[in-house]
Scaffold this motif. Sequence first.
Motif, mmCIF file in Angstrom:
data_model
loop_
_atom_site.group_PDB
_atom_site.id
_atom_site.type_symbol
_atom_site.label_atom_id
_atom_site.label_comp_id
_atom_site.label_asym_id
_atom_site.label_seq_id
_atom_site.Cartn_x
_atom_site.Cartn_y
_atom_site.Cartn_z
ATOM 1 N N LEU A 96 0.850 -1.178 0.000
ATOM 2 C CA LEU A 96 0.000 0.000 0.000
ATOM 3 C C LEU A 96 0.887 1.230 0.000
ATOM 4 N N GLN A 97 0.610 2.174 -0.905
ATOM 5 C CA GLN A 97 1.461 3.358 -1.024
ATOM 6 C C GLN A 97 0.606 4.601 -1.215
ATOM 7 N N GLU A 98 1.005 5.710 -0.569
ATOM 8 C CA GLU A 98 0.291 6.966 -0.723
ATOM 9 C C GLU A 98 0.757 7.689 -1.975
ATOM 10 N N ILE A 99 -0.185 8.277 -2.693
ATOM 11 C CA ILE A 99 0.121 9.063 -3.890
ATOM 12 C C ILE A 99 0.093 10.539 -3.513
ATOM 13 N N TYR A 100 1.185 11.222 -3.744
ATOM 14 C CA TYR A 100 1.252 12.652 -3.467
ATOM 15 C C TYR A 100 0.964 13.424 -4.744
ATOM 16 N N ILE A 101 -0.016 14.327 -4.682
ATOM 17 C CA ILE A 101 -0.369 15.168 -5.824
ATOM 18 C C ILE A 101 -0.116 16.621 -5.442
ATOM 19 N N PRO A 102 0.854 17.273 -6.048
ATOM 20 C CA PRO A 102 1.142 18.672 -5.712
ATOM 21 C C PRO A 102 -0.097 19.548 -5.843
ATOM 22 N N GLY A 103 -0.430 20.273 -4.802
ATOM 23 C CA GLY A 103 -1.573 21.172 -4.825
ATOM 24 C C GLY A 103 -2.841 20.587 -4.238
ATOM 25 N N ARG A 104 -2.932 19.251 -4.115
ATOM 26 C CA ARG A 104 -4.153 18.644 -3.585
ATOM 27 C C ARG A 104 -4.155 18.731 -2.069
ATOM 28 N N THR A 105 -5.208 19.333 -1.513
ATOM 29 C CA THR A 105 -5.287 19.504 -0.062
ATOM 30 C C THR A 105 -6.629 19.057 0.513
ATOM 31 N N ARG A 106 -7.602 18.767 -0.344
ATOM 32 C CA ARG A 106 -8.950 18.470 0.130
ATOM 33 C C ARG A 106 -9.275 16.983 -0.004
ATOM 34 N N GLY A 107 -10.334 16.570 0.710
ATOM 35 C CA GLY A 107 -10.735 15.169 0.708
ATOM 36 C C GLY A 107 -11.289 14.707 -0.635
ATOM 37 N N ILE A 108 -11.106 13.420 -0.916
ATOM 38 C CA ILE A 108 -11.577 12.808 -2.160
ATOM 39 C C ILE A 108 -12.886 12.075 -1.888
ATOM 40 N N VAL A 109 -13.902 12.333 -2.711
ATOM 41 C CA VAL A 109 -15.208 11.700 -2.551
ATOM 42 C C VAL A 109 -15.410 10.573 -3.561
ATOM 43 N N LYS A 110 -14.886 10.741 -4.783
ATOM 44 C CA LYS A 110 -15.102 9.716 -5.813
ATOM 45 C C LYS A 110 -13.887 9.620 -6.732
#
Length: 218
Positions: free
Chosen positions: A134-148
């Motif tokens: 299991l690995q976390e994906i870092y997306i520059p600029g993304r700060t909010r929760g994901i719904v879908k």
Amino acid sequence: ATAAHWNSSSWTEYSFYPPGQDTVWALRSIWGSASDDVWAVGDKGTIIHWDGSEWNKIDAGITTRITSIWGNSKSEVYIVPISGVQSSLFKYSGLSWEKIINNLGIFSTTLWKARSGKLLIGGTSLLEYDGSMLQEIYIPGRTRGIVKIRGSNINNVFTVGDFGEITHYNGLSWQDIDNFEVPDGRYRVLKSVWCTENKVFIVGIDENRAIVITGIIN
């Protein structure tokens, strides 16, 4: 709770109140591999399965809310039950549901997988699971929760979520799309997304009105 089936000319509604089939809890998500293999999941660990002729309630030993289900075949289906702020990962391999990760480390509400890709799990963060790690994906600029999370293939994937945040994966890198983001304090939640190879459709809520966002994929 109810489920409904469209046979190309009319809807048939199914309610789950008879003894042995009692499902009074809300259903949150549905997925199927074929007309005789459809799963629906919801609150209090509710899992029901359509075998082509009837719905059956499945006991997987889960008592908490299940908000999302996704799979690739009759022998590869995933769910992410929520308990408090913790989420776990279950997999159905054709015979039974088994817990494969006890704690994902995030509050998860959605998952999606391309046939040839890794399982993507979204919520307070974005994770990918390759079957063992299991690995976390870092997306520059993304700060909010994901719904879908939804995609058309492994090279075209979108996430949508809180405060209007959208991200996109083109097969090489993730990009944060901030065109529709709003500041903290304003209620805007993007609830769902669907895309083809060249178009994307997003729906959600902005304050007290529904919103629809469409885009062209270059």
